[in-house]
Design a protein around this motif. Structure first.
Motif, PDB file in Angstrom:
ATOM      1  N   UNK A   1       1.746   1.436  13.812  1.00  0.00           N
ATOM      2  CA  UNK A   1       0.637   0.591  13.376  1.00  0.00           C
ATOM      3  C   UNK A   1      -0.572   1.426  12.959  1.00  0.00           C
ATOM      4  N   UNK A   2      -0.817   2.527  13.673  1.00  0.00           N
ATOM      5  CA  UNK A   2      -1.911   3.417  13.294  1.00  0.00           C
ATOM      6  C   UNK A   2      -1.672   3.984  11.900  1.00  0.00           C
ATOM      7  N   UNK A   3      -0.426   4.412  11.637  1.00  0.00           N
ATOM      8  CA  UNK A   3      -0.091   4.960  10.324  1.00  0.00           C
ATOM      9  C   UNK A   3      -0.223   3.889   9.238  1.00  0.00           C
ATOM     10  N   UNK A   4       0.238   2.674   9.537  1.00  0.00           N
ATOM     11  CA  UNK A   4       0.121   1.589   8.560  1.00  0.00           C
ATOM     12  C   UNK A   4      -1.347   1.329   8.202  1.00  0.00           C
TER      13      UNK A   4
ATOM     14  N   UNK B   1      -2.746   3.982   5.877  1.00  0.00           N
ATOM     15  CA  UNK B   1      -2.254   3.873   4.504  1.00  0.00           C
ATOM     16  C   UNK B   1      -3.036   2.811   3.738  1.00  0.00           C
ATOM     17  N   UNK B   2      -3.312   1.689   4.371  1.00  0.00           N
ATOM     18  CA  UNK B   2      -4.107   0.643   3.718  1.00  0.00           C
ATOM     19  C   UNK B   2      -5.524   1.133   3.399  1.00  0.00           C
ATOM     20  N   UNK B   3      -6.114   1.871   4.340  1.00  0.00           N
ATOM     21  CA  UNK B   3      -7.448   2.430   4.098  1.00  0.00           C
ATOM     22  C   UNK B   3      -7.402   3.456   2.964  1.00  0.00           C
TER      23      UNK B   3
ATOM     24  N   UNK C   1       0.828  -1.210   0.000  1.00  0.00           N
ATOM     25  CA  UNK C   1       0.000   0.000   0.000  1.00  0.00           C
ATOM     26  C   UNK C   1       0.857   1.253   0.000  1.00  0.00           C
ATOM     27  N   UNK C   2       1.942   1.230   0.794  1.00  0.00           N
ATOM     28  CA  UNK C   2       2.877   2.358   0.778  1.00  0.00           C
ATOM     29  C   UNK C   2       3.434   2.567  -0.626  1.00  0.00           C
ATOM     30  N   UNK C   3       3.761   1.466  -1.309  1.00  0.00           N
ATOM     31  CA  UNK C   3       4.359   1.576  -2.636  1.00  0.00           C
ATOM     32  C   UNK C   3       3.402   2.231  -3.622  1.00  0.00           C
ATOM     33  N   UNK C   4       2.108   1.868  -3.573  1.00  0.00           N
ATOM     34  CA  UNK C   4       1.138   2.474  -4.496  1.00  0.00           C
ATOM     35  C   UNK C   4       0.995   3.969  -4.239  1.00  0.00           C
ATOM     36  N   UNK C   5       0.859   4.346  -2.971  1.00  0.00           N
ATOM     37  CA  UNK C   5       0.636   5.756  -2.656  1.00  0.00           C
ATOM     38  C   UNK C   5       1.900   6.587  -2.847  1.00  0.00           C
TER      39      UNK C   5
ATOM     40  N   UNK D   1      -3.987  -5.967   5.467  1.00  0.00           N
ATOM     41  CA  UNK D   1      -3.049  -5.083   6.154  1.00  0.00           C
ATOM     42  C   UNK D   1      -3.685  -4.383   7.338  1.00  0.00           C
ATOM     43  N   UNK D   2      -4.919  -3.887   7.158  1.00  0.00           N
ATOM     44  CA  UNK D   2      -5.650  -3.246   8.267  1.00  0.00           C
ATOM     45  C   UNK D   2      -5.886  -4.237   9.393  1.00  0.00           C
ATOM     46  N   UNK D   3      -6.317  -5.444   9.051  1.00  0.00           N
ATOM     47  CA  UNK D   3      -6.613  -6.455  10.068  1.00  0.00           C
ATOM     48  C   UNK D   3      -5.368  -6.798  10.879  1.00  0.00           C
ATOM     49  N   UNK D   4      -4.232  -6.944  10.209  1.00  0.00           N
ATOM     50  CA  UNK D   4      -2.987  -7.258  10.920  1.00  0.00           C
ATOM     51  C   UNK D   4      -2.595  -6.128  11.866  1.00  0.00           C
TER      52      UNK D   4
END
Length: 466
Positions: free
Chosen positions: A382-385, A388-390, A74-78, A418-421
Motif C-alpha cells: 500500500x505504501x508503494x501504491x 506511485x499515485x503521488x 498510475x502504474x501504467x502511466x509510469x 488512489x492515494x486516499x484508498x
C-alpha cells in the motif's frame, strides 16, 4: 539534505541500456501479473469475506477491483515512461528523490520476500490436502509446518522456493513460458469450479443481496483488496519487455481486468451453489462448495486442489522474480552491493542475485512462523501504491511534455483517489503490523546510511551508470 532528495533524470532512466534480454511480449507480461495475483487469495478468501458481506460479496469484488484500478492506472502511466526493472522504486527515484526511493524499495523487498515465504507455506498446506484426498496420508507436522505451528522444519515450503529458483535460473523467457502454462492450469481449474457449481445454482441464495447493509459490503471489499496485490508484477519486467512503452501499460490494465472478471464469476458461482451463511468457518472454501452443495465424490475437489497447488506455484515463481529484479535495479543504482546486478552471460539473468534471494526466502519459509508478520506485506504494498499515485501527479507538473504512451484519465483526481484508498487501507491494519513495519524501516534506514548514500551512482557527476 540535497543528497537525500536528488533524483534520477526520467529521460535518462528510460533510455538507459540494460544487460537483461528483451524476450517478453504483451501477453507474457500480462500473464506475469495474473500469475502473481491469481493465487491463494481466491481459493481461501471467500470463507473469510462472505460472512462479512453476504451475497453482496460479488459487489465487494467489483469495488475492490475499482480501488486497485486507481493505482493500476498510475502504474501504467509510469511504466510506459520509465520501463525499468525497479517498479515503484524506480518511479519514486525519478520523482520523489533518493531517500524516498530507498524507502519504497525497502518496502518492496519486505512485500515480495515475506509474501513469497507465506505463499510457500500455503503451498505445503495445499499439497497436504491433495495427498489426503488422493492417497489418504499427509506429511507429518514436524516436517510440514514451521516452529510455533507444531513443526520443526517446513520442508515443502522450502522445496517450492528452491524449485522456483531453478526455473528462474534458466532465463526470463523460460520462466515466462512456465508461468503461462501454470496460469492456464489454474484458470482452467477455476473455470471448472464455476461450471460444476453452476449446476447447483439457486437464485434465491442472492436474496437479500445486502443482508448486512452497505457497511458489510465495504468490509468485504477491504478484506478482498489484498487478493488484487500482484498486478504490478509486470512493471518489474520493464527491461525484459520487447516493447515496454507500448506493452507494459496494456499488460498491467489487462491483467487487472482479467483477474477481476474471474473473481466475480467464481463468487457468483459459489454463492449460487451454497447459501452465504454456510461459508463461515470454512477452509479450502471452494472445495467445500463442491463437496457440500454439488456432491459427486472426491473427483472435483481433487481437481480443484491440483489447481490450487499450481496456482500457488505460479505465485511463488512470479513474485520471486519480481523480488530479484527490484534488487537488481537498486544494485545497479549503487544502493545495495553490486553482486545483485551481475548478469550471467549465458542465461541473461542475475544469477548470484537469484541464488541469494531464493536461499534467504527458503530459510524464511522453512523456519519462521510468519503469523501477523505476513500482514506487513500489505503495508509495503500500500505504501508503494500511494507513492506511485503521488509520482504521477508530480511528473505531470514537472515534466508535462514528456512522452507518455499512456495517460491516467482525469488526473489528478484519479491518482488522489488512489492515494486516499491506500491511506484508508493502511490505517485499517493492526498495531502489531505497524510495529513490525517500523522495525523493518529502521533497519533499512541504517543500511542506507551506512552503505547506500555513500555508494549511490548519483554521487558520480556523470549520472546513471550504463
Amino acid at each position: 539534505m540535497q543528497r537525500l532528495t536528488r533524483r534520477q533524470d526520467v529521460a535518462a532512466a528510460a533510455a538507459a541500456g540494460s544487460a537483461l534480454r528483451r524476450t517478453m511480449g504483451m501477453w507474457q507480461l500480462a500473464l506475469l501479473s495474473v500469475g502473481a495475483t491469481l493465487g491463494t487469495g481466491i481459493f481461501v478468501v471467500l470463507g473469510e469475506a462472505v460472512p462479512e458481506a453476504g451475497p453482496a460479496i460479488v459487489v465487494s469484488f467489483v469495488l475492490a477491483g475499482v480501488t486497485a484500478l486507481f493505482s493500476a492506472l498510475s502504474y501504467a502511466e509510469l511504466a510506459g515512461m520509465i520501463p525499468g526493472s525497479g517498479s515503484s522504486y524506480s518511479y519514486a527515484y525519478a520523482t520523489l528523490g533518493e531517500l524516498v526511493a530507498w524507502v519504497c524499495g525497502w518496502c518492496l523487498i519486505l512485500e515480495y520476500g515475506v509474501s513469497v515465504a507465506a505463499v510457500a507455506v500455503g503451498w505445503g498446506q495445499y499439497v497436504n490436502e491433495l495427498l489426503d484426498l488422493t492417497v489418504g496420508v499427509t506429511l507429518p507436522d514436524t516436517f510440514s509446518a514451521p516452529p510455533g505451528a507444531g513443526g520443526v522444519l517446513n520442508i515443502p515450503a522450502a522445496a517450492i522456493v528452491v524449485l522456483a529458483m531453478v526455473v528462474l535460473l534458466r532465463g526470463a523467457k523460460e520462466s515466462a513460458v512456465a508461468n503461462v502454462v501454470m496460469v492456464a492450469i489454474k484458470v482452467a481449474a477455476l473455470v471448472m469450479f464455476c461450471a460444476v457449481a453452476f449446476t447447483a445454482f439457486r437464485a434465491g441464495n442472492f436474496r437479500p443481496l445486502f443482508p448486512l447493509g452497505a457497511a458489510g459490503m465495504s468490509a468485504g471489499a477491504a478484506s478482498l483488496f489484498f487478493s488484487y496485490i500482484g498486478f504490478d508484477a509486470a512493471s518489474t519486467a520493464g527491461e525484459e519487455a520487447k516493447n515496454p512503452q507500448r506493452d507494459l501499460p496494456r499488460a498491467i490494465i489487462l491483467s487487472l481486468v482479467l483477474v477481476t472478471a474471474l473473481y466475480v464469476l467464481v463468487a457468483v458461482a459459489a454463492l449460487g451453489a451454497m447459501p452465504w451463511h454456510d461459508f463461515a468457518g470454512t477452509e479450502a472454501t471452494l472445495s467445500q462448495v463442491l463437496v457440500r452443495a454439488v456432491g459427486g465424490g472426491s473427483l472435483w475437489p481433487i481437481l480443484l486442489s491440483v489447481g490450487a497447488v499450481v496456482a500457488t506455484t505460479s505465485v511463488v515463481l512470479t513474485v520471486q522474480y519480481g523480488q530479484i529484479r527490484i534488487l537488481f535495479a537498486m544494485s545497479r543504482d549503487g544502493l545495495v552491493p553490486p553482486v545483485f546486478s551481475r548478469v550471467h552471460a549465458k542465461s541473461g539473468v542475475p544469477r548470484v542475485n537469484t541464488v541469494i534471494v531464493s536461499s534467504f526466502i527458503a530459510v524464511l519459509a522453512a523456519l519462521v512462523p510468519l503469523g501477523s508478520l505476513a500482514d506487513a506485506t500489505s503495508i509495503g504494498t500500500l505504501f508503494a501504491f500511494a507513492l506511485v499515485n503521488i509520482a504521477v501527479i508530480l511528473l505531470r507538473r514537472r515534466n508535462p511534455d514528456a512522452p507518455r504512451s499512456f495517460r491516467v484519465p482525469w488526473s489528478p483526481v484519479v491518482p488522489l483517489l488512489g492515494v486516499a484508498c491506500c491511506v484508508y487501507m493502511l490505517f485499517s491494519l493492526g498495531t502489531d503490523t505497524w510495529v513490525a513495519f517500523g522495525a523493518w524501516m529502521a533497519a533499512g534506514l541504517v543500511l542506507y546510511r551506512l552503505y547506500g548514500i555513500k555508494h549511490s551512482k548519483l554521487n558520480n557527476p556523470e549520472g546513471r551508470p550504463s
